[in-house]
Design a protein around this motif. Structure first.
Motif, short mmCIF file in Angstrom:
data_model
loop_
_atom_site.label_atom_id
_atom_site.label_comp_id
_atom_site.label_asym_id
_atom_site.label_seq_id
_atom_site.Cartn_x
_atom_site.Cartn_y
_atom_site.Cartn_z
N HIS B 53 5.63 -7.72 -5.16
CA HIS B 53 5.82 -7.77 -3.70
C HIS B 53 6.54 -6.52 -3.19
O HIS B 53 6.21 -6.00 -2.13
CB HIS B 53 6.61 -9.02 -3.32
CG HIS B 53 5.85 -10.28 -3.58
ND1 HIS B 53 4.71 -10.62 -2.90
CD2 HIS B 53 6.06 -11.28 -4.47
CE1 HIS B 53 4.25 -11.78 -3.35
NE2 HIS B 53 5.05 -12.20 -4.31
N GLU B 58 6.87 -5.56 0.79
CA GLU B 58 7.24 -6.90 1.27
C GLU B 58 8.53 -7.32 0.59
O GLU B 58 8.54 -8.11 -0.35
CB GLU B 58 6.12 -7.89 0.95
CG GLU B 58 4.87 -7.65 1.77
CD GLU B 58 3.68 -8.43 1.26
OE1 GLU B 58 3.86 -9.39 0.50
OE2 GLU B 58 2.57 -8.05 1.63
N ALA B 61 9.61 -11.15 0.58
CA ALA B 61 8.84 -11.93 -0.41
C ALA B 61 9.34 -11.59 -1.81
O ALA B 61 9.45 -12.46 -2.67
CB ALA B 61 7.36 -11.63 -0.28
N ALA B 62 9.64 -10.32 -2.03
CA ALA B 62 10.13 -9.89 -3.35
C ALA B 62 11.46 -10.58 -3.65
O ALA B 62 11.67 -11.14 -4.72
CB ALA B 62 10.31 -8.38 -3.37
#
Ligand SMILES: Cc1cc2nc3c(=O)[nH]c(=O)nc-3n(C[C@H](O)[C@H](O)[C@H](O)COP(=O)(O)OP(=O)(O)OC[C@H]3O[C@@H](n4cnc5c(N)ncnc54)[C@H](O)[C@@H]3O)c2cc1C
Ligand SMILES: Cc1ncc(C[n+]2csc(CCOP(=O)(O)OP(=O)(O)O)c2C)c(N)n1
Ligand code: SF4
Ligand code: SF4
Ligand SMILES: [Mg+2]
Lengths: 335, 541
Positions: B53, B58, B61-62
């Motif tokens: 991610h 992102e 999200a990571a």
């Protein structure tokens, strides 16, 4: 290099696609709905480089011409495995010609299309002629040279697998020296194909000073696609020579096709370059230089160079050919 | 039939009628292999998963993928010894991915942006007592909370964090970072009761708890007998570092000798320099190679002007100096006295010889056993007493924040199963994604981003953080160095290289599927997959 390599990390433009790139920078082959001009169900051997190269090239040409394309095809594996009567794998208007006259057939189609366009009956439609190395560098060479010198509006694509594969792996003028084929057996003092014979047609095409000449391999998709795109931007006679390893004829495992193409390029035995109007404009440089043995050893057609005794003398001559290419085309220069 | 052209008897057909899949003797299958980084992470992080991610920018999200396993990324990104990087396949290409630096970036980003934890598990109605708010306790509490249990932490000290606060110095772990990550856990609904030292675990459990997790660490400094004159100060590392947080900096004098060879010894010496000591000398009885401290820490200490006396033991501490004896390694590699002595000036001696756990709260717990000062636990972190679990420094000799976090997570999962009357079986591990599985041709050449190190002078005099972090630009760059070992990262190679168009692209995030009607089993896809996520398996013919 004919295209701007993407210099950001992970895989950049080495892989077919890259989810991190904006859609317009992705390859034709990465598209979820791609043309698949050469469809599934064809009868090429497992891992056939020619089937792969043909789809890469024709899909790129379809993309470049918005699907307005006609192909003429010389006989050879590509034709036989794709179109056994009455079925075909081609999803592009496609015509079979003879073994030796594809360039002339394509010239005729281009001429007809030109007339139809002038009459207002057709929009602009482009023509590709394609064939194997036998159909290109040997029997088809007269028609090809004629198409070049008249500067007919045709892109001729040669799929070079280094021999007459369809009829059982006979030598062609594109077979590399020392390679064993059905007609150049690995016997005697100089086993395999003879040194000092054969020809490198891209160089001859270059000497015709035609608008575009390029070489490519199935190992560098982004480079190959960019070359087809460039070729379709130009009109007149154009020539693209693609190295397409043949697992059956060369004697390597079917999963090694792309690796073989990569090794041919990385050792310098197959120079990858492009030229416009007789001048070389770019080369695809070698990334990790390797000795020719790395390429030769996995192939059974060169097995006699390694056993029963190591033929250092022959290997030295092959290395010299690679070194000459590296020198001549500047393959080790940084882009 | 009759209206066909001359010599044509059949309608044109498509080759799709020709199911070339029947030629196949091997079939390709997509697999997920275990990336070596994940395999090496003591906290069991899905590193490749969160880098995936981060690669596309992102970050939230990571971070969310990261905190599925470890609730302390900003802390980890500073103090973890990152065994993941030692295992990273990229080291065989140029240099390991700077996993730890990206982790820190994500942790800091989460603090900056105020990302919070969430859980959609319904309340279980069960209550668990966690004793100790070190990384083991915090991690266990967090994972229990994620699973829907009510958690209370009892902590003896005035502030939470355990050795992360009372051991690890500020110049490696700034306290605002520690505070922020602890606050986020409290905000998640974990009850924290400070200044509550549990003296009897069974009595504490009886106050309405269904299970207990012990994470009391190891805080009692080991001593060595050193005859000392009255005027000489012999202190221990644990109290010196603890004092930095509460009582105030201890008076160590101008010349400080630290006795020991572990990370703690280095931290005390470096702290002494920052407190103004002109000389900080580490005396260790073995060689540099044999030192348990990490090489990079020794290197940083050397840069800060700390000196070392290898192969030396302290014989006695006098008023203004100490007596050391030279040692020599015997053929088995053990240090032996040589009878050669030396005096070095010293105002104080700090012992950093390791710690033992204070297990007084565990007296008279039926079934619970203690061996060599460590509480025995089974594979699910449960002690011999059903319902009492333990982890962190008190159960093992591999004592790091990361190991403690891993223990806490594992224990939480086992407690969850135990509370349901089940037994905890960890998910089967995938086959390892070794370097040989990769086709590294496809990866761009990219050296590692080095984190800035504060310049030496500034570091010696202040408790400012030593290592700087990545910014958004180089964090993205660093994440993209990941090879995604063993896990499809949608590079489209299989989709492109198949001569038979037998790979179906399912769209972003959906990966690919094989069309076995046409796959001839040539194996090019598997050979050209950069990350080794395709396996060829024999067909049953
Ligand atoms: C100087 C120093 C530097 C270190 N540096 C690093 C590093 O850089 N990286 C790394 O990974 N590891 C490092 N470590 C090791 C790491 O700090 C420990 O392994 C880790 O903190 C252990 O976690 P834990 O939860 O088991 O115990 P602790 O962190 O020790 O926490 C235990 C907690 O339990 C509380 N407690 C104890 N008894 C009771 C009781 N009876 N009732 C209630 N509460 C109680 C304590 O007050 C404490 O808060 C370092 C250690 C030291 C000493
Ligand atoms: C005039 C003529 N001679 C011989 C043949 C037989 N023939 C068919 S394909 C082929 C070899 C094709 O070789 P190449 O052009 O290199 O294509 P490949 O099969 O290697 O792809 C031959 C000799 C023919 N079809 N026509
Ligand atoms: S013989 Fe070679 S070129 Fe012909 S189909 Fe087989 S692999 Fe392809
Ligand atoms: S390259 Fe990526 S997936 Fe592979 S070990 Fe390193 S961090 Fe993990
Ligand atoms: Mg051929």
């Amino acid at each position: 290099m004919s295209y701007q390599p993407i210099k950001f990390y992970q895989t950049g433009t080495f892989t077919v696609g890259n989810r991190l790139l904006p859609p317009e920078q992705r390859s034709v082959q990465a598209q979820q709905k791609r043309y698949n001009s050469l469809n599934s169900g064809h009868r090429a051997c497992q891992g056939c480089g020619e089937a792969l190269g043909a789809r890469y090239a024709i899909d790129a040409a379809m993309e470049a011409t918005n699907g307005r394309l006609i192909c003429a095809n010389a006989t050879g594996c590509l034709e036989v495995f794709s179109t056994p009567y009455p079925e075909t794998s081609w999803q592009v208007p496609w015509i079979h010609s003879l073994f030796g006259n594809t360039a002339a057939v394509a010239t005729g189609i281009a001429a007809a299309l030109k007339v139809k366009m002038q009459k207002g009956e057709r929009r602009h439609i482009r023509v590709v002629a394609q064939g194997g190395d036998g159909g290109t560098t040997d029997i088809g060479f007269g028609c090809l040279s004629g198409m070049f010198e008249r500067n007919d509006d045709v892109l001729f694509i040669c799929y070079d697998n280094g021999g007459y594969m369809n009829t059982g792996i006979q030598r062609s003028s594109a077979t590399p020296p020392a390679a064993r084929t059905a007609t150049t057996p690995a016997v005697g003092e100089t086993p395999g194909n003879v040194f000092g014979q054969g020809k490198f047609v891209p160089a001859i095409a270059l000497a015709h000073d035609i608008p575009y000449v390029a070489t490519a391999t199935v190992a560098d998709l982004r480079d190959l696609e960019a070359k087809v795109r460039r070729a379709m931007e130009l009109s007149g006679a154009r020539y693209l020579h693609i190295l397409v390893p043949c697992p059956l004829g060369w004697g390597f495992a079917s999963h090694e096709t792309i690796k073989m193409a990569r090794l041919a390029k990385e050792t310098g035995l197959f120079p990858v370059f492009e030229a416009e109007h007789g001048e070389i404009t770019a080369v695809l440089p070698i990334r990790h230089p390797l000795p020719v043995e790395e390429y030769l050893k996995p192939q059974k057609r060169f097995a006699h160079l390694f056993a029963p005794r190591l033929r250092t003398d022959v290997l030295t001559r092959l290395q010299a050919l690679a070194d000459r290419n590296i020198q001549r085309y500047g393959l080790l220069e940084k882009p | 039939m009759m209206d066909k052209p001359f010599a044509i008897t059949l309608d044109p057909g498509s080759s799709l009628a020709n199911r070339t899949g029947s030629w196949r003797t091997f079939r390709p299958v997509y697999v997920d292999r275990l990336p070596p980084c994940n395999a090496a992470c003591p906290a069991g992080e899905n590193i490749q998963g969160w880098l995936f991610h981060a690669e596309s920018g992102e970050y939230e999200a990571a971070w969310r993928t990261l905190v599925e396993h470890n609730p302390l990324p900003a802390i980890m990104g500073r103090v973890c010894y990152h065994p993941c990087e030692g295992a990273c396949n990229r080291q065989h290409l140029d240099a390991a991915v700077g996993i730890n630096a990206v982790e820190r970036f994500l942790g800091d980003e989460a603090i900056r942006r105020g990302w919070r934890f969430s859980s959609d598990a319904p309340p279980s109605g069960k209550r668990v007592l966690v004793i100790g708010s070190g990384p083991a306790g915090l991690s266990c509490a967090y994972h229990l909370r994620r699973l829907g249990h009510a958690v209370t932490i009892d902590e003896a000290a005035a502030q939470a964090g355990g050795m992360m606060r009372y051991g690890i110095p500020k110049y490696r772990l700034p306290r605002d970072i520690l505070d922020a990550e602890i606050a986020r856990l409290i905000d998640f609904g974990i009850e924290l009761r400070l200044n509550r030292k549990v003296s009897d675990v069974l009595a504490a459990k009886a106050e309405g708890f269904d299970a207990v997790f012990l994470g009391v660490g190891a805080h009692i400094a080991k001593r060595a007998y050193i005859p000392a004159g009255d005027a000489n100060k012999v202190l221990d590392a644990v109290s010196v570092l603890h004092g930095m947080e509460e009582a105030g900096p201890p008076l160590l004098g101008r010349r400080v000798v630290v006795y020991g060879g572990g990370n703690t010894a280095l931290d005390v010496a470096r702290t002494a320099r920052r407190l103004g000591a002109e000389e900080a000398i580490i005396v260790y009885r073995r060689t540099r190679e044999k030192m348990p401290a990490h090489d990079f820490e020794v290197e940083e200490a050397l840069q800060e002007g700390i000196t070392f006396k290898w192969l030396s033991t302290i014989k006695e501490a006098g008023e203004e100096d100490i007596l050391i004896e030279k040692m020599a390694l015997d053929e088995k590699g053990f240090p032996q006295p040589t009878g050669e002595f030396e005096r070095i000036p010293a105002d104080s001696v700090v012992l950093a010889l390791g710690q033992e756990a204070d297990l007084s709260l565990l007296q008279n717990v039926p079934g619970l056993s203690i061996e060599q000062g460590l509480v025995k636990v089974d594979a699910t972190m449960m002690t011999g007493h059903a319902g009492i679990f333990a982890g962190g420094d008190m159960v093992g000799n591999e004592r790091t924040v990361t190991v403690a976090v891993g223990h806490g997570k594992k224990a939480a999962r086992a407690i969850d199963a135990w509370l349901k009357g089940e037994s905890y079986v960890p998910a089967a591990k995938h086959e390892l994604a070794t370097f040989e599985r990769l086709n590294t041709w496809y990866y761009s050449d990219a050296p590692k981003t080095v984190r800035p190190v504060l310049d030496i002078i500034r570091r010696q005099s202040t408790f400012d953080e030593v290592l700087g972090g990545l910014d958004e630009g180089n964090a993205l760059f660093e994440a993209r160095r990941c090879l995604s070992c063993g896990n499809c990262f949608e590079c489209d190679n299989c989709y492109g290289v198949c001569p038979d168009n037998a790979v179906i692209k399912l769209g972003p995030g959906q990966r690919f599927r094989f069309n076995y009607d046409y796959c001839k089993g040539c194996g090019i896809c598997a050979a050209e997959c950069p990350c080794g996520a395709i396996k060829m398996v024999p067909e049953e013919i």
